[in-house]
Design an enzyme around this catalytic site. Sequence first.
Site, PDB file in Angstrom:
ATOM      1  CB  THR A   1     -13.130  -5.130   2.381  1.00 18.50           C
ATOM      2  OG1 THR A   1     -12.691  -4.813   3.713  1.00 18.50           O
ATOM      3  CG2 THR A   1     -14.076  -6.314   2.420  1.00 18.50           C
TER       4      THR A   1
ATOM      5  CE  LYS B   1      -9.017  -2.585   2.198  1.00 16.52           C
ATOM      6  NZ  LYS B   1      -8.813  -1.334   2.959  1.00 16.52           N
TER       7      LYS B   1
ATOM      8  CG  ASP C   1      -8.592   3.099   2.522  1.00 16.47           C
ATOM      9  OD1 ASP C   1      -9.794   3.359   2.712  1.00 16.47           O
ATOM     10  OD2 ASP C   1      -8.119   1.951   2.646  1.00 16.47           O
TER      11      ASP C   1
ATOM     12  N   GLY D   1       0.763  -1.158   9.000  1.00 18.50           N
ATOM     13  CA  GLY D   1       0.033  -2.086   8.140  1.00 18.50           C
ATOM     14  C   GLY D   1      -0.609  -1.360   6.969  1.00 18.50           C
ATOM     15  N   GLY D   2      -1.698  -1.918   6.453  1.00 17.13           N
ATOM     16  CA  GLY D   2      -2.342  -1.358   5.269  1.00 17.13           C
ATOM     17  C   GLY D   2      -2.853   0.060   5.477  1.00 17.13           C
ATOM     18  CB  ALA D   3      -4.881   1.665   8.130  1.00 16.57           C
TER      19      ALA D   3
HETATM   20  P1  NAP Z   1      -2.914  -4.371   9.580  1.00 18.05           P
HETATM   21  O1  NAP Z   1      -2.453  -4.296   8.186  1.00 18.05           O
HETATM   22  O2  NAP Z   1      -3.139  -5.685  10.242  1.00 18.05           O
HETATM   23  O3  NAP Z   1      -1.837  -3.540  10.479  1.00 18.05           O
HETATM   24  C1  NAP Z   1      -2.003  -3.399  11.857  1.00 18.05           C
HETATM   25  C2  NAP Z   1      -0.823  -2.627  12.441  1.00 18.05           C
HETATM   26  O4  NAP Z   1      -1.074  -2.455  13.841  1.00 18.05           O
HETATM   27  C3  NAP Z   1       0.525  -3.332  12.310  1.00 18.05           C
HETATM   28  O5  NAP Z   1       1.508  -2.372  12.093  1.00 18.05           O
HETATM   29  C4  NAP Z   1       0.690  -3.996  13.661  1.00 18.05           C
HETATM   30  O6  NAP Z   1       2.028  -4.074  14.089  1.00 18.05           O
HETATM   31  C5  NAP Z   1      -0.007  -3.033  14.584  1.00 18.05           C
HETATM   32  N1  NAP Z   1      -0.569  -3.743  15.728  1.00 18.05           N
HETATM   33  C6  NAP Z   1      -1.550  -4.691  15.703  1.00 18.05           C
HETATM   34  N2  NAP Z   1      -1.770  -5.143  16.953  1.00 18.05           N
HETATM   35  C7  NAP Z   1      -0.911  -4.486  17.768  1.00 18.05           C
HETATM   36  C8  NAP Z   1      -0.649  -4.539  19.160  1.00 18.05           C
HETATM   37  N3  NAP Z   1      -1.328  -5.366  19.977  1.00 18.05           N
HETATM   38  N4  NAP Z   1       0.304  -3.733  19.668  1.00 18.05           N
HETATM   39  C9  NAP Z   1       1.014  -2.910  18.858  1.00 18.05           C
HETATM   40  N5  NAP Z   1       0.811  -2.825  17.531  1.00 18.05           N
HETATM   41  C10 NAP Z   1      -0.140  -3.593  16.984  1.00 18.05           C
HETATM   42  O7  NAP Z   1      -4.275  -3.589   9.777  1.00 18.05           O
HETATM   43  P2  NAP Z   1      -4.805  -2.344   8.910  1.00 18.05           P
HETATM   44  O8  NAP Z   1      -5.549  -2.841   7.730  1.00 18.05           O
HETATM   45  O9  NAP Z   1      -3.688  -1.400   8.708  1.00 18.05           O
HETATM   46  O10 NAP Z   1      -5.905  -1.721   9.884  1.00 18.05           O
HETATM   47  C11 NAP Z   1      -5.544  -1.163  11.150  1.00 18.05           C
HETATM   48  C12 NAP Z   1      -6.744  -0.461  11.740  1.00 18.05           C
HETATM   49  O11 NAP Z   1      -7.032   0.697  10.981  1.00 18.05           O
HETATM   50  C13 NAP Z   1      -8.036  -1.279  11.672  1.00 18.05           C
HETATM   51  O12 NAP Z   1      -8.198  -1.945  12.885  1.00 18.05           O
HETATM   52  C14 NAP Z   1      -9.137  -0.256  11.480  1.00 18.05           C
HETATM   53  O13 NAP Z   1      -9.754   0.057  12.707  1.00 18.05           O
HETATM   54  C15 NAP Z   1      -8.400   0.962  10.990  1.00 18.05           C
HETATM   55  N6  NAP Z   1      -8.826   1.341   9.612  1.00 18.05           N
HETATM   56  C16 NAP Z   1      -9.752   2.318   9.499  1.00 18.05           C
HETATM   57  C17 NAP Z   1     -10.147   2.736   8.249  1.00 18.05           C
HETATM   58  C18 NAP Z   1     -11.160   3.832   8.122  1.00 18.05           C
HETATM   59  O14 NAP Z   1     -11.700   4.027   7.034  1.00 18.05           O
HETATM   60  N7  NAP Z   1     -11.425   4.576   9.181  1.00 18.05           N
HETATM   61  C19 NAP Z   1      -9.605   2.150   7.101  1.00 18.05           C
HETATM   62  C20 NAP Z   1      -8.652   1.125   7.261  1.00 18.05           C
HETATM   63  C21 NAP Z   1      -8.280   0.726   8.528  1.00 18.05           C
HETATM   64  P3  NAP Z   1       3.090  -5.133  13.480  1.00 18.05           P
HETATM   65  O15 NAP Z   1       3.565  -4.519  12.184  1.00 18.05           O
HETATM   66  O16 NAP Z   1       4.150  -5.179  14.505  1.00 18.05           O
HETATM   67  O17 NAP Z   1       2.340  -6.417  13.297  1.00 18.05           O
END
Ligand code: NAP
Length: 299
Positions: free
Chosen positions: A70, A74, A110, A136-138
Amino acid sequence: MSHDPLGRHPRLVAVIGWPIAHSLSPAMHQPALAAAGINALYVALAVAPDQVGPAVAGLRALGFLGANVTIPHKQAVLPYLDEVADDARLVGAVNTIAVRDGRLLGYNTDVAGFLSHLQEEGVAVAGARAVVLGAGGAARAVAVALARAGAQAVAVLNRTRERAEAVAALAREAAALDGRRIAVGAAAPADLEARPWLAAADLVVNCTPLGMAPATGETPLPPDLLRLLPGGCTVYDTVYRPATTRLLQEARDRGLRAVGGLGMLVHQGAESWRYWFGRPGPVAAMAQAVRAALGESDG
Ligand code: NAP
């Protein structure tokens, strides 16, 4: 069947991250292992960023069946693995490691977990026009999943447009792996170009953290953009804390189908079992366990 999961020779599985205390994975997997009668111990291991290599090698040295990986490791684990599966290589992230015949194998569950949850919910992907919010990653895992499952179009909307473009290109690449061409788009949510994608969407997936507790008043789709979605659109939020985010509530208020991301968490975990135990995890037991853990931690 063993009734002694902490018996003399439990198989060992870990989750590695930094920090790791808030991971829901042990609370999800350990009761499921007991329910399945598997004598295995699932432990959370805090691995500092400069210890990722030794930690991954240690899984083999210590006889672990494998591990979940995690945040923030990753991507970092990739160079230490002997083999990385297609989906994980495309996404650029490994969330599951299996040790098989002394070899360290990397997977990204995922992708399959998201698709399994959509299937469970009866949400069709083949032929769908999808919009991914975030880059991002998700978002990378979701875009690869949608492209490989036959979406006809994937548009990525992200505040940093270049990152949206990279994920859109990834969706195109993933479809091409299966010999298909798909329409892709990239924009910032507020751009005028985003509007036609939203107006034609069959499925919108939030992959930003917006709306996650404690900032539950936030949403990735303000009302003027949510209003654009057609009546048959399904809105999926990968955020699962709270179970009903502002996005999901507002989608429901508009009469749209709204699905929360807890099932994605459960299904990615169930998919990991395939690589450790040769069969998927018990989804119902895992969902029950994770709901109980969330209930406790949410007070
Ligand atoms: P990450 O890699 O940090 O990416 C976050 C994304 O959201 C980036 O594209 C970022 O934009 C955007 N973002 C963040 N804050 C923002 C804001 N205030 N306004 C507009 N855009 C914003 O995170 P991640 O790992 O992809 O995870 C994202 C979310 O997915 C997590 O919070 C989690 O709740 C969810 N998730 C769920 C699962 C599941 O199994 N259900 C699995 C993984 C993740 P920029 O590119 O501009 O920085």
